[in-house]
Design an enzyme around this catalytic site. Structure first.
Site, PDB file in Angstrom:
ATOM      1  N   ASP A 172      -7.753  -7.452   1.079  1.00  0.00           N
ATOM      2  CA  ASP A 172      -6.777  -7.566   2.154  1.00  0.00           C
ATOM      3  C   ASP A 172      -7.466  -7.132   3.431  1.00  0.00           C
ATOM      4  O   ASP A 172      -8.342  -6.261   3.398  1.00  0.00           O
ATOM      5  CB  ASP A 172      -5.573  -6.638   1.922  1.00  0.00           C
ATOM      6  N   CYS A 209     -10.365 -29.527   9.965  1.00  0.00           N
ATOM      7  CA  CYS A 209      -9.398 -28.527   9.502  1.00  0.00           C
ATOM      8  C   CYS A 209      -7.994 -29.114   9.573  1.00  0.00           C
ATOM      9  O   CYS A 209      -7.653 -29.815  10.532  1.00  0.00           O
ATOM     10  CB  CYS A 209      -9.501 -27.263  10.365  1.00  0.00           C
ATOM     11  N   HIS A 215      -4.870 -20.901  12.075  1.00  0.00           N
ATOM     12  CA  HIS A 215      -6.208 -21.425  11.778  1.00  0.00           C
ATOM     13  C   HIS A 215      -7.019 -20.404  10.962  1.00  0.00           C
ATOM     14  O   HIS A 215      -7.649 -20.754   9.961  1.00  0.00           O
ATOM     15  CB  HIS A 215      -6.969 -21.789  13.057  1.00  0.00           C
ATOM     16  N   CYS A 252      -5.164 -27.404   9.710  1.00  0.00           N
ATOM     17  CA  CYS A 252      -4.164 -26.523  10.310  1.00  0.00           C
ATOM     18  C   CYS A 252      -3.633 -27.156  11.600  1.00  0.00           C
ATOM     19  O   CYS A 252      -4.290 -27.999  12.212  1.00  0.00           O
ATOM     20  CB  CYS A 252      -4.755 -25.134  10.578  1.00  0.00           C
ATOM     21  N   GLY A 293     -11.535   3.972   0.000  1.00  0.00           N
ATOM     22  CA  GLY A 293     -12.537   4.785   0.686  1.00  0.00           C
ATOM     23  C   GLY A 293     -13.778   4.021   1.095  1.00  0.00           C
ATOM     24  O   GLY A 293     -14.814   4.614   1.379  1.00  0.00           O
ATOM     25  N   ASP A 296      -2.751   7.880  -2.869  1.00  0.00           N
ATOM     26  CA  ASP A 296      -4.101   8.446  -2.889  1.00  0.00           C
ATOM     27  C   ASP A 296      -4.431   9.119  -1.561  1.00  0.00           C
ATOM     28  O   ASP A 296      -3.687   9.014  -0.600  1.00  0.00           O
ATOM     29  CB  ASP A 296      -5.133   7.338  -3.145  1.00  0.00           C
ATOM     30  N   CYS A 313      -5.867 -27.217  14.776  1.00  0.00           N
ATOM     31  CA  CYS A 313      -6.950 -28.200  14.790  1.00  0.00           C
ATOM     32  C   CYS A 313      -6.454 -29.645  14.788  1.00  0.00           C
ATOM     33  O   CYS A 313      -7.067 -30.519  15.391  1.00  0.00           O
ATOM     34  CB  CYS A 313      -7.883 -27.970  13.610  1.00  0.00           C
ATOM     35  N   ASP A 340       0.865  -1.176   0.000  1.00  0.00           N
ATOM     36  CA  ASP A 340       0.000   0.000   0.000  1.00  0.00           C
ATOM     37  C   ASP A 340       0.902   1.227   0.000  1.00  0.00           C
ATOM     38  O   ASP A 340       2.055   1.180   0.428  1.00  0.00           O
ATOM     39  CB  ASP A 340      -0.966  -0.005   1.185  1.00  0.00           C
ATOM     40  N   SER A 341       0.343   2.341  -0.498  1.00  0.00           N
ATOM     41  CA  SER A 341       1.166   3.503  -0.832  1.00  0.00           C
ATOM     42  C   SER A 341       1.465   4.444   0.323  1.00  0.00           C
ATOM     43  O   SER A 341       2.312   5.318   0.189  1.00  0.00           O
ATOM     44  CB  SER A 341       0.463   4.274  -1.948  1.00  0.00           C
ATOM     45  N   GLY A 342       0.772   4.293   1.447  1.00  0.00           N
ATOM     46  CA  GLY A 342       1.132   5.049   2.646  1.00  0.00           C
ATOM     47  C   GLY A 342       0.173   6.131   3.099  1.00  0.00           C
ATOM     48  O   GLY A 342       0.108   6.455   4.277  1.00  0.00           O
ATOM     49  N   GLN A 397     -11.550   6.802  -5.704  1.00  0.00           N
ATOM     50  CA  GLN A 397     -12.213   7.354  -4.520  1.00  0.00           C
ATOM     51  C   GLN A 397     -13.578   7.900  -4.953  1.00  0.00           C
ATOM     52  O   GLN A 397     -14.046   7.603  -6.045  1.00  0.00           O
ATOM     53  CB  GLN A 397     -11.323   8.432  -3.881  1.00  0.00           C
ATOM     54  N   PHE A 421      -3.074   6.250   3.389  1.00  0.00           N
ATOM     55  CA  PHE A 421      -4.089   5.763   4.322  1.00  0.00           C
ATOM     56  C   PHE A 421      -3.512   5.595   5.729  1.00  0.00           C
ATOM     57  O   PHE A 421      -4.119   5.991   6.721  1.00  0.00           O
ATOM     58  CB  PHE A 421      -4.630   4.425   3.809  1.00  0.00           C
TER      59      PHE A 421
END
Ligand code: GUN
Ligand code: ZN
Length: 371
Positions: A276, A314, A345, A316, A226, A156, A319, A102-104, A199, A106
């Protein structure tokens, strides 16, 4: 080149015939210098060059094709030039698959208490030691180059919610001017890409103008920014009912900062390809496990002597090898292993969800399984 190669128009038509309601859902593959990303994709968050409580090789075994890093944190510590000198973020953190940064902008707004936005960029004081920094479209893009990011994000301004129409309009217009400068600063090369961020808050015509401005710059993919900033699922879905349709059909679409499983499912049904969110990692460390029975708060005293795993089937390690009683105990006494097992998990749960979504799309089936 970063491009969705597998599905576009023809396959979509077939899906549309079978299940009209799901005609916007897409399954595809993004090809990059660091390997393929199967979409719809969930990106675990590795803000500071580590997915908290996980070895990178364990993140890979959960099924993640790509993880996210943050320009803001990494420029402060250990610094982008140092990471570059040490061979790039992939080598530094032992992650060889795709990385998106991410560009920073935010993070500056949410973490730095002292900051000033100008046409040039953002001047801010580090939340760590107060020292002065600047982020601009050019410097953010340069930092992401030094990190060796597979997918670079344009710089942005994340429009806060709520915002008036006038506020959202000037924020979106600034984002368009910054996008143009970010694109110019991007060192374009095969297998790497840069995504623009649209945006416009909840305003239909602003989202349209934002999309048109960014499409002109011919990014390799487009993010919707946004959203998930306090507006709630209903309003977010209202925007997603039209915003993805404003974007090119043959390029990846990324919904930033989303979300809970039900948010992800609803967004995929509206044409989103990438996500994300800190939810699986952060809530795991806090004692929340996502399971097919719903969210389990492992700190609840009813698990004190529960000798069963979180999920019987599961695969993992939490589990396969441990009980809810042991996880309850570990999380209660704040042992590191508790955070590790719970995170593992949850990441596996999210990746299994994405795999199931991809399979259902490929088969033209509905996927209302969680909502
Ligand atoms: N993360 C969540 N939302 C946003 C956004 O609007 N912009 C950026 N850069 N990152 C985000
Ligand atoms: Zn599990």
């Amino acid at each position: 080149e970063v491009s969705i190669t597998k599905f576009p128009a023809d396959e979509r038509k077939i899906i549309a015939k079978a299940h009209d309601k799901y005609k916007k859902a897409r399954a595809g593959i993004i090809n990059t210098r660091h390997g393929q990303i199967h979409t719809p994709a969930f990106m675990p968050v590795g803000t500071k060059g580590t997915v908290k409580a996980m070895l990178p090789e364990s993140v890979q075994t959960t099924g993640a094709d790509i993880i996210l890093g943050n320009t803001y944190h990494l420029m402060l510590q250990p610094g982008a030039k140092r990471v570059f000198k040490l061979g790039g973020l992939h080598k530094f953190m032992n992650w060889s698959k795709p990385l998106l940064t991410d560009s920073g902008g935010f993070q500056v707004m949410s973490l730095s208490k002292l900051r000033k936005i100008t046409e040039e960029g953002v001047i801010f004081n580090s939340h760590i030691d107060g020292s002065k920094f600047m982020l601009s479209p050019e410097s953010s893009t340069e930092i992401q180059y030094l990190l060796g990011s597979t997918i670079t994000m344009a710089f942005d301004e994340c429009t806060p919610y709520p915002s008036t129409y006038e506020q959202a309009k000037s924020s979106m217009e600034l984002t368009s001017r910054w996008a143009k400068r970010s694109r110019k600063a991007f060192y374009s090369r095969d297998g790497y890409g840069q995504f623009g961020i649209i945006q416009g808050s909840i305003y239909n015509d602003l989202r349209l103008k934002s999309a048109l401005d960014l499409i002109e710059l011919d990014f390799e993919g487009y993010a919707i920014g946004g959203l998930a900033v306090g507006e709630g699922q209903e309003l977010m879905f209202k925007v997603l009912d039209y915003a993805p349709d404003l974007l090119p059909i043959n390029k990846p679409r990324y919904l930033m900062g989303v979300g809970k499983p039900a948010d992800i499912i609803g967004a995929v049904q509206r044409g989103i390809d990438m996500f994300d969110c800190v939810i699986p990692t952060r809530s795991g460390r806090n004692g929340q496990a996502f399971t097919k029975y719903g969210v389990v708060n492992i700190r609840n005293s009813k698990y004190k002597e529960d000798n069963t795993p979180l999920e019987e089937d599961c695969l993992c390690p939490a589990c396969k090898n441990y009980t809810k009683a042991y996880l309850h105990y570990l999380v209660k006494v704040k042992e590191i292993l508790g955070a590790m097992l719970m995170t593992w998990h949850n990441l596996m749960y999210f990746q299994k969800l994405m795999l199931r979504i991809r399979e259902y799309i490929a088969q033209g089936k509905d996927f209302d399984f969680i909502s």
